[in-house]
Design a protein around this motif. Structure first.
Motif, PDB file in Angstrom:
ATOM      1  N   PHE A   9      46.205   7.510 -65.008  1.00  0.00           N
ATOM      2  CA  PHE A   9      46.762   6.164 -65.126  1.00  0.00           C
ATOM      3  C   PHE A   9      46.162   5.223 -64.081  1.00  0.00           C
ATOM      4  O   PHE A   9      45.743   4.107 -64.401  1.00  0.00           O
ATOM      5  N   ILE A  10      46.109   5.677 -62.835  1.00  0.00           N
ATOM      6  CA  ILE A  10      45.526   4.857 -61.773  1.00  0.00           C
ATOM      7  C   ILE A  10      44.062   4.570 -62.066  1.00  0.00           C
ATOM      8  O   ILE A  10      43.596   3.433 -61.917  1.00  0.00           O
ATOM      9  N   GLY A  11      43.325   5.570 -62.510  1.00  0.00           N
ATOM     10  CA  GLY A  11      41.922   5.367 -62.883  1.00  0.00           C
ATOM     11  C   GLY A  11      41.767   4.362 -64.010  1.00  0.00           C
ATOM     12  O   GLY A  11      40.861   3.521 -63.993  1.00  0.00           O
ATOM     13  N   GLU A  12      42.653   4.427 -64.981  1.00  0.00           N
ATOM     14  CA  GLU A  12      42.613   3.504 -66.116  1.00  0.00           C
ATOM     15  C   GLU A  12      42.879   2.064 -65.684  1.00  0.00           C
ATOM     16  O   GLU A  12      42.168   1.150 -66.084  1.00  0.00           O
ATOM     17  N   ILE A  13      43.900   1.844 -64.867  1.00  0.00           N
ATOM     18  CA  ILE A  13      44.169   0.459 -64.463  1.00  0.00           C
ATOM     19  C   ILE A  13      43.096  -0.056 -63.508  1.00  0.00           C
ATOM     20  O   ILE A  13      42.798  -1.238 -63.504  1.00  0.00           O
ATOM     21  N   ARG A  14      42.497   0.828 -62.719  1.00  0.00           N
ATOM     22  CA  ARG A  14      41.378   0.399 -61.865  1.00  0.00           C
ATOM     23  C   ARG A  14      40.217  -0.104 -62.711  1.00  0.00           C
ATOM     24  O   ARG A  14      39.622  -1.134 -62.402  1.00  0.00           O
ATOM     25  N   ILE A  37      52.518   9.974 -51.340  1.00  0.00           N
ATOM     26  CA  ILE A  37      51.576  10.339 -52.403  1.00  0.00           C
ATOM     27  C   ILE A  37      50.890   9.090 -52.944  1.00  0.00           C
ATOM     28  O   ILE A  37      49.669   9.076 -53.137  1.00  0.00           O
ATOM     29  N   LEU A  38      51.656   8.028 -53.185  1.00  0.00           N
ATOM     30  CA  LEU A  38      51.065   6.782 -53.680  1.00  0.00           C
ATOM     31  C   LEU A  38      50.068   6.216 -52.680  1.00  0.00           C
ATOM     32  O   LEU A  38      49.022   5.700 -53.060  1.00  0.00           O
ATOM     33  N   ALA A  39      50.371   6.315 -51.402  1.00  0.00           N
ATOM     34  CA  ALA A  39      49.442   5.837 -50.366  1.00  0.00           C
ATOM     35  C   ALA A  39      48.143   6.634 -50.401  1.00  0.00           C
ATOM     36  O   ALA A  39      47.057   6.078 -50.216  1.00  0.00           O
ATOM     37  N   GLU A  40      48.233   7.925 -50.663  1.00  0.00           N
ATOM     38  CA  GLU A  40      47.038   8.766 -50.721  1.00  0.00           C
ATOM     39  C   GLU A  40      46.120   8.389 -51.878  1.00  0.00           C
ATOM     40  O   GLU A  40      44.905   8.422 -51.738  1.00  0.00           O
ATOM     41  N   ILE A  41      46.700   8.026 -53.021  1.00  0.00           N
ATOM     42  CA  ILE A  41      45.869   7.723 -54.187  1.00  0.00           C
ATOM     43  C   ILE A  41      45.500   6.245 -54.291  1.00  0.00           C
ATOM     44  O   ILE A  41      44.756   5.862 -55.178  1.00  0.00           O
ATOM     45  N   SER A  42      46.009   5.441 -53.370  1.00  0.00           N
ATOM     46  CA  SER A  42      45.698   4.014 -53.361  1.00  0.00           C
ATOM     47  C   SER A  42      44.459   3.740 -52.519  1.00  0.00           C
ATOM     48  O   SER A  42      44.148   4.490 -51.602  1.00  0.00           O
ATOM     49  N   GLU A  68      45.119   4.230 -40.267  1.00  0.00           N
ATOM     50  CA  GLU A  68      44.733   2.860 -39.910  1.00  0.00           C
ATOM     51  C   GLU A  68      43.648   2.294 -40.818  1.00  0.00           C
ATOM     52  O   GLU A  68      43.634   1.102 -41.099  1.00  0.00           O
ATOM     53  N   ASP A  69      42.746   3.133 -41.282  1.00  0.00           N
ATOM     54  CA  ASP A  69      41.633   2.658 -42.107  1.00  0.00           C
ATOM     55  C   ASP A  69      42.093   2.190 -43.489  1.00  0.00           C
ATOM     56  O   ASP A  69      41.386   1.428 -44.149  1.00  0.00           O
ATOM     57  N   LYS A  70      43.276   2.608 -43.938  1.00  0.00           N
ATOM     58  CA  LYS A  70      43.781   2.206 -45.251  1.00  0.00           C
ATOM     59  C   LYS A  70      44.719   1.010 -45.202  1.00  0.00           C
ATOM     60  O   LYS A  70      45.032   0.419 -46.222  1.00  0.00           O
ATOM     61  N   VAL A  71      45.210   0.679 -44.018  1.00  0.00           N
ATOM     62  CA  VAL A  71      46.174  -0.414 -43.894  1.00  0.00           C
ATOM     63  C   VAL A  71      45.436  -1.747 -43.933  1.00  0.00           C
ATOM     64  O   VAL A  71      44.607  -2.027 -43.089  1.00  0.00           O
ATOM     65  N   SER A  72      45.752  -2.544 -44.945  1.00  0.00           N
ATOM     66  CA  SER A  72      45.142  -3.868 -45.088  1.00  0.00           C
ATOM     67  C   SER A  72      45.898  -4.918 -44.289  1.00  0.00           C
ATOM     68  O   SER A  72      45.354  -5.951 -43.957  1.00  0.00           O
ATOM     69  N   GLY A  73      47.179  -4.660 -44.051  1.00  0.00           N
ATOM     70  CA  GLY A  73      47.950  -5.612 -43.282  1.00  0.00           C
ATOM     71  C   GLY A  73      49.424  -5.302 -43.328  1.00  0.00           C
ATOM     72  O   GLY A  73      49.861  -4.342 -43.958  1.00  0.00           O
ATOM     73  N   LEU A  74      50.171  -6.144 -42.627  1.00  0.00           N
ATOM     74  CA  LEU A  74      51.626  -6.044 -42.582  1.00  0.00           C
ATOM     75  C   LEU A  74      52.214  -7.336 -43.120  1.00  0.00           C
ATOM     76  O   LEU A  74      51.691  -8.424 -42.857  1.00  0.00           O
ATOM     77  N   VAL A  75      53.298  -7.218 -43.841  1.00  0.00           N
ATOM     78  CA  VAL A  75      54.044  -8.379 -44.309  1.00  0.00           C
ATOM     79  C   VAL A  75      55.441  -8.257 -43.728  1.00  0.00           C
ATOM     80  O   VAL A  75      56.107  -7.240 -43.911  1.00  0.00           O
TER      81      VAL A  75
END
Length: 78
Positions: A9-14, A37-42, A68-75
């Motif tokens: 599903f993730i591959g398809e929406i990508r 798990i979602l963070a790992e596949i994102s 840290e390398d996966k974090v785009s930012g904080l809201v």
């Protein structure tokens, strides 16, 4: 969330929405294995922090869980 169906599903929406950002909302990463798990596949993660309700230690722990390398930012919310 770690099933082949979810990864497909993730591959398809990508591929279907390659020109867009896809946001997947999840529970707090400090409290949820599903969020981990979602963070790992994102590709990237934006951490939403409830203003005045999270300690610096909790925010740092969330960043360490994601990496840290996966974090785009904080809201900051609320």
């Amino acid at each position: 969330f770690s099933s082949d169906k979810m990864l497909d599903f993730i591959g398809e929406i990508r591929s279907r929405y390659a020109d867009r950002y896809i946001f997947i909302d999840s529970p707090p990463i400090n409290e949820s294995s599903e969020a981990r798990i979602l963070a790992e596949i994102s590709d990237e993660v934006i951490i939403v922090v409830p203003h005045g309700m999270a300690t610096n230690e909790q925010v740092e722990a969330a960043i360490q869980i994601v990496g840290e390398d996966k974090v785009s930012g904080l809201v900051y919310n609320n």
